[in-house]
Write an enzyme that holds these catalytic residues in place. Sequence first.
Site, PDB file in Angstrom:
ATOM      1  N   SER A 164      -5.288  -3.241   6.210  1.00 22.00           N
ATOM      2  CA  SER A 164      -6.415  -2.918   5.290  1.00 22.00           C
ATOM      3  C   SER A 164      -7.660  -2.390   5.661  1.00 22.00           C
ATOM      4  O   SER A 164      -8.117  -3.146   6.866  1.00 22.00           O
ATOM      5  CB  SER A 164      -6.617  -3.779   4.120  1.00 22.00           C
ATOM      6  N   TYR A 189      -8.493 -12.398   1.839  1.00 17.49           N
ATOM      7  CA  TYR A 189      -7.527 -11.286   1.829  1.00 17.49           C
ATOM      8  C   TYR A 189      -7.670 -10.658   3.149  1.00 17.49           C
ATOM      9  O   TYR A 189      -6.542 -10.174   4.193  1.00 17.49           O
ATOM     10  CB  TYR A 189      -7.864 -10.315   0.688  1.00 17.49           C
TER      11      TYR A 189
HETATM   12  N1  LIG Z   1      -3.855   0.232  -2.720  1.00 16.15           N
HETATM   13  C1  LIG Z   1      -4.815  -0.138  -1.993  1.00 16.15           C
HETATM   14  O1  LIG Z   1      -6.042   0.522  -1.993  1.00 16.15           O
HETATM   15  C2  LIG Z   1      -4.495  -0.669  -0.751  1.00 16.15           C
HETATM   16  C3  LIG Z   1      -5.484  -0.777   0.409  1.00 16.15           C
HETATM   17  C4  LIG Z   1      -5.577  -1.411   1.412  1.00 16.15           C
HETATM   18  C5  LIG Z   1      -4.231  -2.254   1.598  1.00 16.15           C
HETATM   19  N2  LIG Z   1      -3.298  -2.129   0.827  1.00 16.15           N
HETATM   20  C6  LIG Z   1      -2.248  -3.029   1.151  1.00 16.15           C
HETATM   21  O2  LIG Z   1      -0.943  -2.047   0.731  1.00 16.15           O
HETATM   22  C7  LIG Z   1       0.193  -2.870   0.349  1.00 16.15           C
HETATM   23  C8  LIG Z   1       0.592  -2.147  -0.814  1.00 16.15           C
HETATM   24  O3  LIG Z   1      -0.384  -2.002  -1.900  1.00 16.15           O
HETATM   25  P1  LIG Z   1      -0.284  -1.517  -3.232  1.00 16.15           P
HETATM   26  O4  LIG Z   1      -1.691  -1.037  -3.704  1.00 16.15           O
HETATM   27  O5  LIG Z   1       0.849  -0.911  -3.553  1.00 16.15           O
HETATM   28  O6  LIG Z   1      -0.197  -3.176  -3.973  1.00 16.15           O
HETATM   29  P2  LIG Z   1       0.677  -3.646  -5.159  1.00 16.15           P
HETATM   30  O7  LIG Z   1       0.354  -5.046  -5.644  1.00 16.15           O
HETATM   31  O8  LIG Z   1       0.978  -2.551  -6.307  1.00 16.15           O
HETATM   32  O9  LIG Z   1       2.233  -3.809  -4.470  1.00 16.15           O
HETATM   33  C9  LIG Z   1       2.621  -4.853  -3.728  1.00 16.15           C
HETATM   34  C10 LIG Z   1       3.844  -5.399  -4.189  1.00 16.15           C
HETATM   35  O10 LIG Z   1       4.330  -6.574  -3.559  1.00 16.15           O
HETATM   36  C11 LIG Z   1       4.857  -7.527  -4.391  1.00 16.15           C
HETATM   37  N3  LIG Z   1       4.726  -8.779  -3.902  1.00 16.15           N
HETATM   38  C12 LIG Z   1       3.663  -9.579  -3.475  1.00 16.15           C
HETATM   39  N4  LIG Z   1       4.165 -10.542  -3.123  1.00 16.15           N
HETATM   40  C13 LIG Z   1       5.416 -10.639  -2.623  1.00 16.15           C
HETATM   41  C14 LIG Z   1       6.175 -11.403  -1.887  1.00 16.15           C
HETATM   42  N5  LIG Z   1       5.857 -12.857  -1.387  1.00 16.15           N
HETATM   43  N6  LIG Z   1       7.452 -11.052  -1.718  1.00 16.15           N
HETATM   44  C15 LIG Z   1       7.791  -9.993  -2.228  1.00 16.15           C
HETATM   45  N7  LIG Z   1       6.992  -9.149  -3.003  1.00 16.15           N
HETATM   46  C16 LIG Z   1       5.793  -9.386  -2.836  1.00 16.15           C
HETATM   47  C17 LIG Z   1       4.088  -7.214  -5.485  1.00 16.15           C
HETATM   48  O11 LIG Z   1       4.832  -7.748  -6.874  1.00 16.15           O
HETATM   49  C18 LIG Z   1       3.868  -5.779  -5.693  1.00 16.15           C
HETATM   50  O12 LIG Z   1       4.758  -5.044  -6.430  1.00 16.15           O
HETATM   51  C19 LIG Z   1      -0.437  -4.204   0.380  1.00 16.15           C
HETATM   52  O13 LIG Z   1       0.118  -5.064   1.609  1.00 16.15           O
HETATM   53  C20 LIG Z   1      -1.918  -4.166   0.374  1.00 16.15           C
HETATM   54  O14 LIG Z   1      -2.568  -5.266   0.602  1.00 16.15           O
HETATM   55  C21 LIG Z   1      -3.449  -1.418  -0.457  1.00 16.15           C
END
Ligand SMILES: NC(=O)c1ccc[n+]([C@@H]2O[C@H](COP(=O)([O-])OP(=O)(O)OC[C@H]3O[C@@H](n4cnc5c(N)ncnc54)[C@H](O)[C@@H]3O)[C@@H](O)[C@H]2O)c1
Length: 365
Positions: A164, A189
Amino acid sequence: MKILVTGAAGFIGSKLAWLLARRGDDVIGIDNINTYYDPNLKYARLAEMGIRLPEGCSTGSAVPETGNDGSAVTFPEMPFGVKAQSVKLPNLQFIRMDIADREALPKLFEEERFDKVMNLAAQAGVRYSIKNPFAYIESNIIGFMNILECCRYNHIKHLVYASSSSVYGMNTKVPFSEDDTVISPVSIYAATKKSNELMAHAYAKLYDLHSTGLRFFTVYGPWGRPDMAPMLFADAISKGKAINVFNNGDLIRDFTFIDDIVNGTIQVIDKIPVAGECPNNVPTKVYNIGCSNPVKLMDFISEIEQALGIKAEKNYLPMQQGDVYQTNADTAKLENEVGYHPQVQLREGIVKFINWYKSEKNPLT
Ligand SMILES: NC(=O)c1ccc[n+]([C@@H]2O[C@H](COP(=O)([O-])OP(=O)(O)OC[C@H]3O[C@@H](n4cnc5c(N)ncnc54)[C@H](O)[C@@H]3O)[C@@H](O)[C@H]2O)c1
């Protein structure tokens, strides 16, 4: 290529799993479908991918039965551990599973013999990590450790994982470069995401596990997350409610459109790092993946106002704990080494997002 996508019911994971399968990879998506935000949206994303509940379960359809009116959340329950087949793509399947499950995950790896793994499953969100830090340790540290161990014992060719932009924490030099020292996170986080990079490095050195970490910069677009600013703003503005504007609007974000993120991620999945091209000959890399076009929060809000055709009522508030003042990606490395080129500028991306938000595909309106 057989690929495991974790977090496959999430914002980024659902689109990624779909596009990988559409280009011909065999894809198994897993997700624990937790209730951090409305699971109706997660089930609707799965339904969009053609994933239905297995026979004999609940209603037999993953389409949400009722919309979210802000009160009770009702949704069909997908059982854990049962494989559901996409009715749209024969090479796309989904299993409800927790990446921290130390029995189920190793069994899945043994049975399915993946070539590559894309780990997107995580407890996301900076602000929630102030409230519930242990959720981050469970998914992002213990879960990630489980992924590393499974990759190690099953000779996975390439592990790509979500880091991130928040790892840059209190850094003030912009744009943020992968060569900058990152030792000042301002949330648990961010600390877990930096830890993932360190853990992946250790496994690359110890067990020759080739890996790439992607530092995502504020992703937005259709099927986006309801806990993030674009959806919070669109929701409040269209319902005539005031929006919360933190740090009195003085924030800068490098908003990146979902299609650019997913296309860049696929390019990265295809490019396995070679030890000779990595620092210290350890086969692991980290890249920024952003738009390299940071915008002021107030300009972002006016784009949403314009796309909705409604002026927002604004509630100006101080800086939130865990937030950083600005994010700004230097993506030169990803461009030069992988060929990444973000295509979607903010105005076009916001219009696409708002069109989806107002459409019947959005289960939350
Ligand atoms: N969206 C952004 O702007 C952003 C920015 C930086 C980093 N990220 C990272 O990218 C990744 C995806 O983000 P996103 O925006 O799609 O988030 P999101 O929350 O929509 O997707 C993450 C998914 O992981 C699932 N999850 C959580 N813990 C879990 C576990 N222990 N086992 C199985 N499933 C689990 C959740 O149910 C969720 O559907 C994450 O790692 C997030 O930290 C996202």
